[in-house]
Design an enzyme around this catalytic site. Structure first.
Site, PDB file in Angstrom:
ATOM      1  N   ARG A 216     -12.474 -48.097 -13.046  1.00 13.18           N
ATOM      2  CA  ARG A 216     -11.973 -48.923 -11.747  1.00 13.18           C
ATOM      3  C   ARG A 216     -10.597 -48.196 -11.679  1.00 13.18           C
ATOM      4  O   ARG A 216      -9.522 -48.163 -12.529  1.00 13.18           O
ATOM      5  CB  ARG A 216     -11.609 -50.452 -12.232  1.00 13.18           C
ATOM      6  CG  ARG A 216     -11.650 -51.268 -11.417  1.00 13.18           C
ATOM      7  CD  ARG A 216     -11.599 -52.654 -11.925  1.00 13.18           C
ATOM      8  NE  ARG A 216     -13.106 -53.279 -11.896  1.00 13.18           N
ATOM      9  CZ  ARG A 216     -13.456 -54.092 -11.024  1.00 13.18           C
ATOM     10  NH1 ARG A 216     -12.751 -54.669  -9.890  1.00 13.18           N
ATOM     11  NH2 ARG A 216     -14.661 -54.718 -10.927  1.00 13.18           N
TER      12      ARG A 216
ATOM     13  N   ASP B 200      -1.966 -38.935  -8.257  1.00 12.11           N
ATOM     14  CA  ASP B 200      -2.345 -39.801  -9.193  1.00 12.11           C
ATOM     15  C   ASP B 200      -2.674 -39.007 -10.573  1.00 12.11           C
ATOM     16  O   ASP B 200      -3.924 -39.134 -11.000  1.00 12.11           O
ATOM     17  CB  ASP B 200      -3.018 -40.648  -8.619  1.00 12.11           C
ATOM     18  CG  ASP B 200      -3.166 -41.972  -9.676  1.00 12.11           C
ATOM     19  OD1 ASP B 200      -2.347 -41.983 -10.520  1.00 12.11           O
ATOM     20  OD2 ASP B 200      -4.196 -42.752  -9.548  1.00 12.11           O
TER      21      ASP B 200
ATOM     22  N   GLY C 143     -10.825 -47.316  -6.065  1.00 14.82           N
ATOM     23  CA  GLY C 143     -12.092 -48.019  -5.817  1.00 14.82           C
ATOM     24  C   GLY C 143     -12.868 -48.106  -7.168  1.00 14.82           C
ATOM     25  O   GLY C 143     -12.246 -48.028  -8.301  1.00 14.82           O
TER      26      GLY C 143
END
Ligand SMILES: *[C@@H]1O[C@H](CO)[C@@H](O)[C@H](O)[C@H]1NC(C)=O
Ligand SMILES: *[C@@H]1O[C@H](CO)[C@@H](O)[C@H](O)[C@H]1NC(C)=O
Ligand SMILES: *[C@@H]1O[C@H](CO)[C@@H](O)[C@H](O)[C@H]1NC(C)=O
Ligand SMILES: *[C@@H]1O[C@H](CO)[C@@H](O)[C@H](O)[C@H]1NC(C)=O
Ligand SMILES: *[C@@H]1O[C@H](CO)[C@@H](O)[C@H](O)[C@H]1NC(C)=O
Ligand SMILES: *[C@@H]1O[C@H](CO)[C@@H](O)[C@H](O)[C@H]1NC(C)=O
Ligand SMILES: *[C@@H]1O[C@H](CO)[C@@H](O)[C@H](O)[C@H]1NC(C)=O
Length: 796
Positions: A519, A631, A523
């Site tokens: 997760r 990220d 999404g």
């Protein structure tokens, strides 16, 4: 009699496809009419035969025999008659009894020949290397295709003083293009843009002196060769190793139609060619790409894009290389002209001269006086109050260069200037009109001969079947071969193997979205098994507020990214509000998982640091900061069975940011606490350096074994336990290095049990600390990181 005649064509038509021809002997020929007239290398990798290049147009070519079960794709490595295709009927490649190998068009004209000396008992063989050799029975070679390369060099094929690679004209037009790879008069291997009256070298970088480009000019042997392991070396001391050096892949070094020289390796698993080296990362540096008076920019997924300078229009709507022409007449009296100032724009070359210490006004006057002056470049160096003025006679090689400080002044009509200034666009968009560039069609010029009744009947029968076959070939050709020209995203995706899935397919694959495996920011990720039994990671995106068109455009970019250190994307789904991405599934889990299972020794950690840097460098450089990851963290770096890292979740930042109201790509903070660069916090411009920062943190984690999101509890000389950020902790320890010799031992992950290379370790920590500098400009970019780590790795 009748039955006998019928029997012959049947047996010929249905002969098993496996019966291949190993060689061509004197007096025999291969015909363009029989698709089975193909020579095959003993190991079956290469084939030589008539290759369709258009409607009723063929070239005699060598190609990789279909490497993949999935596609019809044949990669051509050589052509005999690329500039003069032959008719589909009655054309032949014949080995004459005189020893000459000739290619005849429509039974009439010789379009190509080897001109070999008359020697008896010759044979034509296709060797395992891909070399087509005309040899005596004793094996002595008289002529070989390796001596006449087209746009591709195969392993072991020498590039010499007498040979050069010439690109093809376009993706679908195999005739000779404008780009060449050759040894120049200085004995330097170079890439050259070369057409009618323009000749412009662009590699090695033309602004560097030869010595600075690390080229040796005194070895006149002029030989370059690629070995099968992936090392390339040239007599001017230029060498490179492919990113997958050592592995025995099928490889080819091709001068592509876009002017870039690329080394490709065949990836068996992915069934596609993967770029394992290329001469230029930034395609707009390649000369001539957009023709004159135009600007090149790079859009990942679509590739480079050309546009005309404002006030100029496209010359040919089917061919950018012809460039743009002014919509006004430059020969007007000079007082009708003024200059439009543009910044960060560079047009390389074609200076009328260079004028030092001219004032701007002097430079303007100079340009107005010269009828051929289209514009000028003006650089002012504040430090030593020195300036340069370069009037330009031709505006070629234009591209935007954010780091370029000089100003560019375009000559425009006075009356247009206010209009130009009112609009911030530099350039005018024109689209390529592909519809008018139909396939090549050769006039049918077959020689007629009297045919008797029976033969006529037989021919009718064969043509009947043949006609069906031609319809079939045309259909296949239209469906597969022509697609590269179309620009609709759906079709583009089809050629990369990246495809659209239906929601029900993915629902079935994931058994109704039951096996959740992760997760993340974007999404939920599910494990699934696709219809073709590939195990996939399927990510269902949370936010589905963007239109399908925007999503497709973004997904198209992601689908085209392709690097051994990036997770491979297989497809997507966009139905109603559902947006899903399908990618390869990594059995060995993420770097985060592997950390906790303690399976990473020092060597693996270093390799992971290097591979991750390569993957990110590809995202940043290849795509000119279009794809920031935003990220980077251990959870997003996966490991394959060889512990090679593959970065996942790239491009998501783009997918999510579009469709937000204020249309700024990075309006919200992204990323994960602990890995985020200060720019996010201080609301500073976001550049690729945010990924460099996160990367630095990940490396520090790998080295220290500590979790950046938690910080470090440090007990020092009996002082109270302090909670510190990982970065400051490492930095302090390092600064004390002068005082305590044991600083490394204090910070290195104890799970390494002291087994590491001290010098490399210090170096890696040094690089990581540079990456996490607070000031973004003090951080290196990812390419520099890769360079530093590679240098360290090779420096034993
Ligand atoms: C090549 O092989 C095919 C199929 O076996 C055969 O029909 C054809 O005649 C052969 N061509 C030559 C030139 O040997
Ligand atoms: C090349 O030269 C010809 C004749 O001198 C000229 O007409 C043409 O415009 C030139 N082309 C370019 C691209 O400069
Ligand atoms: C290939 O290149 C690498 C790095 O440049 C070098 O270390 C290696 O020795 C080369 N291998 C051969 C066989 O030349
Ligand atoms: C010149 O290059 C060739 C091929 O790379 C090499 O074998 C030869 O040793 C070189 N000669 C010199 C003087 O460097
Ligand atoms: C340009 O002007 C600067 C400062 O006035 C001077 O130092 C420099 O030598 C001049 N350069 C040339 C090429 O005249
Ligand atoms: C594209 O080319 C075709 C055929 O030459 C022409 O009919 C059509 O108008 C062109 N379209 C554009 C947008 O220029
Ligand atoms: C390929 O390019 C050449 C040279 O520009 C041109 O003459 C030829 O017609 C083109 N072929 C096709 C199929 O468009």
């Amino acid at each position: 009699m009748g039955t006998l005649i019928l029997f012959i064509p049947f047996s010929a038509l249905f002969a098993p496809a496996t019966s291949t021809n190993r060689s061509l002997s004197e007096g025999s020929s291969l015909s363009s009419e029989n698709p089975e007239d193909v020579l095959t290398s003993p190991d079956g990798v290469f084939s030589a035969g008539f290759y369709p290049v258009g409607d009723n147009a063929y070239c005699f070519a060598i190609w990789f025999t279909s490497l993949t079960s999935r596609s019809q794709d044949r990669t051509v490595v050589w052509m005999a008659n690329r500039d003069q295709p032959v008719n589909g009927r009655k054309s032949k490649l014949s080995l004459l009894r005189t020893g000459n190998l000739i290619l005849t068009d429509a039974g009439k004209f010789t379009v190509w020949e080897t001109n070999t000396a008359p020697i008896s008992s010759l044979e034509l063989h296709l060797h395992d290397t891909g070399n087509l050799v005309l040899q005596t029975l004793g094996g002595k070679s008289l002529w070989e295709s390796f001596d006449f390369p087209t746009d591709t060099l195969l392993p072991q094929q020498l590039l010499t003083r007498n040979t050069k690679l010439v690109s093809s004209r376009s993706q679908t037009n195999y005739s000779s293009g404008f780009y060449k790879l050759l040894f120049d008069n200085d004995n330097v291997l170079c890439l050259l843009y070369d057409r009618a009256n323009i000749s412009s070298p662009y590699w090695p970088a033309p602004w560097l002196r030869r010595e600075n480009a690390k080229r040796f000019v005194y070895n006149s042997s002029r030989i370059a060769v690629l070995d099968s392991f992936g090392n390339f070396s040239s007599s001017d001391r230029f060498t490179f190793s492919s990113t997958d050096y050592g592995q025995l892949f099928h490889r080819r070094l091709t001068l592509d139609h876009d002017g870039n020289l690329r080394l490709y390796s065949w990836d068996e698993e992915g069934e596609k060619w993967v770029v394992s080296w290329q001469a230029w990362q930034f395609p707009c540096i390649i000369h001539g790409v957009c023709g004159a008076n135009s600007i090149c920019s790079y859009v990942p997924g679509i590739g480079r894009k050309c546009s005309c300078l404002r006030g100029y229009k496209m010359i040919s709507h089917t061919d950018w290389s012809q460039g743009c022409e002014p919509e006004f007449d430059l020969s007007f009296e000079k007082n009708k002209f003024d200059f439009w100032q543009l910044s960060h724009l560079d047009f390389y070359g074609f200076d009328y001269g260079s004028y030092h210490n001219y004032t701007l006004a002097q430079c303007k006057t100079l340009c107005l006086e010269l009828p051929e002056c289209k514009a000028f470049q003006y650089n002012f160096y504040r430090e030593d109050t020195h300036s340069d003025c370069f009037p330009k006679t031709l505006l070629m090689n234009g591209h935007r260069l954010p780091s370029f400080d000089g100003s560019f002044y375009l000559r425009v009509l006075k009356k247009d200037l206010s209009n130009l200034l009112s609009n911030s666009n530099l350039a005018e968009e024109f689209s390529l009109n592909c519809s008018s560039e139909g396939p090549l069609l050769l006039e049918r010029v077959y020689s007629k001969s009297p045919i008797n009744g029976t033969v006529k009947f037989m021919l009718w029968f064969v043509f009947g079947l043949g006609g069906l076959e031609i319809v079939g070939i045309l259909l296949v050709w239209c469906l597969f071969i022509r697609t590269p020209q179309s620009s609709s995203p759906d079709k583009q995706l089809a050629i990369t193997g990246f495809r659209k899935f239906t929601y029900s397919e993915l629902k079935k694959a994931t058994k109704g979205f039951t096996k959740e495996i992760g997760r993340g920011a974007g999404g939920i990720v599910y494990k699934g098994v696709l219809a073709d039994n590939r195990v996939a990671a399927i990510k269902q995106l949370y936010k589905a507020n963007q239109g399908e068109e925007v999503f497709l455009a973004e997904v198209n970019i992601i689908g085209r990214l392709n690097h051994m250190n990036l997770i491979e994307m297989w497809g997507y789904c966009a139905e109603g509000k559902q947006r899903l991405l399908v990618s390869e599934y990594m059995e060995h889990g993420s770097l985060a998982d592997n950390f906790s299972s303690n399976s990473l020794d020092w060597k693996k950690r270093f390799e992971i640091a290097l591979g991750t840097a390569k993957g990110l460098s590809y995202l940043h450089e290849e795509c000119l900061e279009w794809v920031l990851h935003c990220d980077v963290k251990p959870e997003n770096i996966f490991l394959d069975s060889n512990y090679q890292p593959k970065v996942a979740d790239f491009g998501l930042s783009k997918l999510q940011s579009r469709g937000e109201p204020n249309n700024s790509s990075f309006s919200r903070m992204r990323g994960t606490r602990g890995y985020m660069a200060p720019e996010w916090v201080f609301n500073l411009p976001i550049t690729s350096k945010v990924d460099v920062y996160s990367y630095g943190i990940v490396v520090l984690e790998m080295v220290t074994g500590k979790d950046a999101t938690k910080g470090v509890h440090d007990i020092e000389g009996g002082e109270q336990s302090q909670h510190k950020r990982l970065v400051s902790w490492v930095r302090e320890k390092k600064n004390r290095a002068a005082l305590t010799e044991s600083w490394l031992e204090e910070i290195i992950d104890p799970r390494l049990k002291g087994e590491y290379d001290v010098r490399k370790m210090e170096f890696l920590i040094g690089v990581a600390l540079q990456c996490v500098e607070e000031e973004k400009d003090a951080r290196p970019n990812m390419r520099e990181v890769v360079g530093m780590l590679l240098a360290q790795e090779n420096d034993h």
